[in-house]
Motif scaffolding. Structure first.
Motif, PDB file in Angstrom:
ATOM      1  N   ALA A 130      -8.292  16.856  -6.418  1.00 59.89           N
ATOM      2  CA  ALA A 130      -7.585  16.799  -5.140  1.00 59.89           C
ATOM      3  C   ALA A 130      -8.500  16.321  -4.020  1.00 59.89           C
ATOM      4  N   PRO A 147      -7.015   3.242   1.918  1.00 59.97           N
ATOM      5  CA  PRO A 147      -5.795   2.488   2.233  1.00 59.97           C
ATOM      6  C   PRO A 147      -5.360   2.644   3.681  1.00 59.97           C
ATOM      7  N   ILE A 148      -5.571   3.837   4.259  1.00 59.57           N
ATOM      8  CA  ILE A 148      -5.174   4.023   5.651  1.00 59.57           C
ATOM      9  C   ILE A 148      -6.011   3.133   6.553  1.00 59.57           C
ATOM     10  N   LEU A 193      -8.981  12.684  -4.263  1.00 55.38           N
ATOM     11  CA  LEU A 193      -7.790  11.976  -3.785  1.00 55.38           C
ATOM     12  C   LEU A 193      -7.739  11.942  -2.260  1.00 55.38           C
ATOM     13  N   ILE A 194      -8.086  13.074  -1.638  1.00 58.39           N
ATOM     14  CA  ILE A 194      -8.073  13.116  -0.166  1.00 58.39           C
ATOM     15  C   ILE A 194      -9.070  12.102   0.392  1.00 58.39           C
ATOM     16  N   ASP A 209       1.750   9.296  -6.079  1.00 57.63           N
ATOM     17  CA  ASP A 209       1.880  10.721  -5.804  1.00 57.63           C
ATOM     18  C   ASP A 209       3.193  11.298  -6.310  1.00 57.63           C
ATOM     19  N   SER A 238      -7.929   8.552  -0.081  1.00 56.43           N
ATOM     20  CA  SER A 238      -6.774   8.172   0.729  1.00 56.43           C
ATOM     21  C   SER A 238      -7.188   7.539   2.045  1.00 56.43           C
ATOM     22  N   ILE A 239      -8.432   7.774   2.455  1.00 51.47           N
ATOM     23  CA  ILE A 239      -8.887   7.199   3.720  1.00 51.47           C
ATOM     24  C   ILE A 239      -8.969   5.671   3.629  1.00 51.47           C
ATOM     25  N   LEU A 284       0.829  -1.211   0.000  1.00 58.42           N
ATOM     26  CA  LEU A 284       0.000   0.000   0.000  1.00 58.42           C
ATOM     27  C   LEU A 284       0.859   1.254   0.000  1.00 58.42           C
ATOM     28  N   LEU A 285       1.903   1.225   0.851  1.00 59.74           N
ATOM     29  CA  LEU A 285       2.802   2.379   0.899  1.00 59.74           C
ATOM     30  C   LEU A 285       3.481   2.587  -0.439  1.00 59.74           C
ATOM     31  N   ALA A 315       1.059   4.102  -2.868  1.00 63.28           N
ATOM     32  CA  ALA A 315       0.808   5.519  -2.597  1.00 63.28           C
ATOM     33  C   ALA A 315       1.990   6.372  -3.018  1.00 63.28           C
TER      34      ALA A 315
END
Lengths: 313, 272
Positions: free
Chosen positions: B245, B255-256, B248-249, B208, B252-253, B200-201, B204
């Motif tokens: 954007a 994968p976290i 994307l924000i 980006d 992003s939740i 995942l890291l 990401a």
């Protein structure tokens, strides 16, 4: 006649195939047995492909870059001239402009790193030693989330915030703060913002490994909070701080995008490299400029290794 | 005794205040992006006087943005696969064996990310064009991204192997399982969540990345960050970039959340 021939051929093929299949089936066992007996072979099979990729391709590319920096460029045709000389480095050394850009870039990277340490340490300490376990998880997510949002968008958000009549001058005006405008201060603020999670997380991980009993022991022995911080907490998170600083420093050192978004007319080393690869098409000079951050980072990494910080990266 | 009792109350309040302020500063720019995606003013005048959904409608229709997303997803997926394979191999070699040059190898794995992106970018750019004679494009982006993604998988797997020990693998071998069977049935299942966190890291990081990408992408391929950068300063496109954007924000939740569920916080973050 023809038919029997075909049939016998068929059986031969079938027999061959069956033998092959048996061999293939036994192969993993045989390979496994060989591998089991020879740990060195196992090791070389494991380490071989990554080393080909990183050791040969990547290091090779870095080596080729360095060699290119020792070549020159034909001023008329713009092609690379393969004659060995130190002209590029001499120009870098003697030119006032490039020396200034180098110091400016290192100064920005150092400033970003210091700001990030000053913010990250209290936040990480709160997360690791004060917040409840539930709160701790929420905070880790809260710190991690912005890391996944686009780098460009965050830099651009700062451009909007720092603009003449943007949020910073709007809200800051109440506290008597004005926007610094686009320039070096804006670059340092934006880069410190972008890389802050890379500093918080290693320090947090380092503090989490520090047993609470150490803090209790320090307190039981009569140390005040400040004393415990200086003598117990800071020494034990020092490697983590160094590990975080590798990222904040290196990421700032090579940046050329943020400075284009919020830096006004200022240039960093990255801009010089970028312009020489692109517009000026002077690859040898770009390569020479790029060796500056490499040398700085190698010295930094060598120093960091002595503190044992690389184990923490 | 709670751990916090080891610090004076005043100091705890100071820490809490700084943390709250830091979080405000961390999230203010992100909130601004979200608000501006509805801001009717094309130049994002502050404070917004009128709200609109036009930018969202435009973003959905933007072919350029959609193509860029597709390229970015493909690049990140391939780079992640390469990083998973090479990173796992390197971690197993370094964790399970002692050999000459071991320290140098671990340094070499960190190097692509410890060196400034511009160095990696220009070194690969030069090598692709002059040494290998490759034309810059999709495949060169994947190679470049995989190079700096290896370290995230490596770190996660290394940490897991360290914690795992070797007794279970030895037991498997003693019971007659072959090297491959042991890997398939014992080692791999125990590494799975570490692989996921590292993967995942890596994804990401690749998704980006812009600095290395600009040097290895060539003229035709546009990853999402390159598309964003090209459109950021176009007055007509900037509001659309804002919407991208926000998406994307929000994305992003996921994968976290997944990495939190599977790997636990401290390991997921050891990556970079």
């Amino acid at each position: 006649m023809n038919q029997t021939n075909n049939a016998s051929e068929g059986t031969l093929v079938a027999r061959l195939l069956a033998a092959l299949r048996r061999f293939a089936a036994a192969l993993p066992n045989r390979a496994s047995a060989v591998l089991h007996r020879r740990p060195r072979l196992r090791l070389s099979l494991l380490i071989g492909p990554p080393m080909l990729w990183l050791g040969v391709a990547y290091l090779g590319a870095l080596g080729a870059l360095f060699i290119t920096s020792l070549w020159g460029q034909d001023p008329f045709t713009g092609t690379v001239v393969r004659e060995w000389n130190l002209d590029n480095f001499r120009l870098l050394w003697e030119s006032e402009v490039y020396r200034k850009i180098t110091f400016r870039t290192v100064g920005i990277a150092a400033g970003v790193t210091v700001i990030d340490i000053l913010i990250a340490f209290p936040v990480a300490l709160y997360m690791a030693k004060v917040a409840s376990p539930r709160m701790r998880n929420i905070l880790v997510i809260a710190v991690l989330t912005p890391l996944w949002a686009s780098y460009l968008v965050k830099a651009y958000a700062w451009r909007i915030m720092l603009s003449e009549d943007g949020v910073v001058s709007d809200l800051g005006g109440l506290l008597g703060i004005d926007t610094p405008g686009y320039g070096l201060a804006a670059v340092v603020i934006t880069l410190a913002y972008l890389w802050l999670p890379f500093m918080i997380l290693p320090i947090y991980a380092g503090l989490e490994r520090l047993p609470d009993s150490m803090l209790e022991a320090s307190m039981d022995l009569g140390a005040k909070t400040g004393h415990t911080m200086r003598r117990v907490v800071l020494p034990s998170v020092f490697p983590a701080v160094i590990a975080g600083s590798i990222f904040t420093f290196s990421l700032s050192l090579g940046d050329y995008i943020t400075v284009r978004i919020v830096g006004g007319a200022n240039q960093m080393l990255g801009n010089v490299v970028y312009d020489n690869v692109g517009a000026a098409n002077n690859l040898p000079f770009a390569a020479a400029v790029a060796t500056i951050p490499v040398v700085i980072m190698l010295v930094y990494l060598a120093a960091a290794r002595r503190t044992g910080a690389l184990e923490n990266v | 005794m709670t751990p916090s009792a080891t610090m004076s109350p005043g100091f705890r309040i100071v820490l809490r205040t700084i943390t709250c302020l830091a979080l405000v500063v961390i999230y203010a720019p992100l909130m601004l992006v979200v608000i501006n995606s509805f801001n009717a003013s094309q130049t994002f005048a502050w404070p917004p006087t009128d709200l609109t959904l036009d930018w969202w409608r435009k973003a959905v229709d933007s072919q350029g943005a959609r193509d860029a997303v597709q390229v970015s997803v493909e690049v990140a997926a391939l780079a992640t696969v390469v990083a998973l394979v090479l990173g796992t191999m390197a971690a197993m070699a370094l964790q399970r064996y002692r050999f000459f040059g071991r320290d140098a190898v671990s340094l070499l794995i960190i190097l692509p990310i410890a060196l400034p992106g511009i160095v990696t970018g220009i070194a690969l750019n030069n090598a692709f064009r002059t040494v290998f004679g490759l034309e810059l494009g999709f495949i060169t982006i994947v190679i470049a991204h995989a190079t700096f993604c290896i370290v995230t998988v490596f770190n996660n797997v290394l940490a897991r192997l360290r914690r795992m020990g070797i007794s279970l693998e030895e037991a498997s071998a003693d019971l007659g399982a072959s090297t491959f069977t042991t890997f398939r049935l014992v080692t791999f299942p125990m590494m799975r969540s570490a692989l996921l966190a590292g993967g995942l890291l890596a994804f990401a990081l690749s998704f980006d990345e812009i600095i290395v990408t600009t040097f290895t992408a060539g003229a035709r391929e546009q990853t999402l960050p390159i598309w964003i950068f090209n459109n950021l300063f176009r007055p007509n496109q900037a509001p659309v970039v804002n919407v991208v954007a926000v998406v994307l924000i929000l994305l992003s939740i996921i994968p976290i959340w997944v990495s939190q569920k599977l790997a636990g916080a401290s390991e997921g973050l050891a990556g970079r």
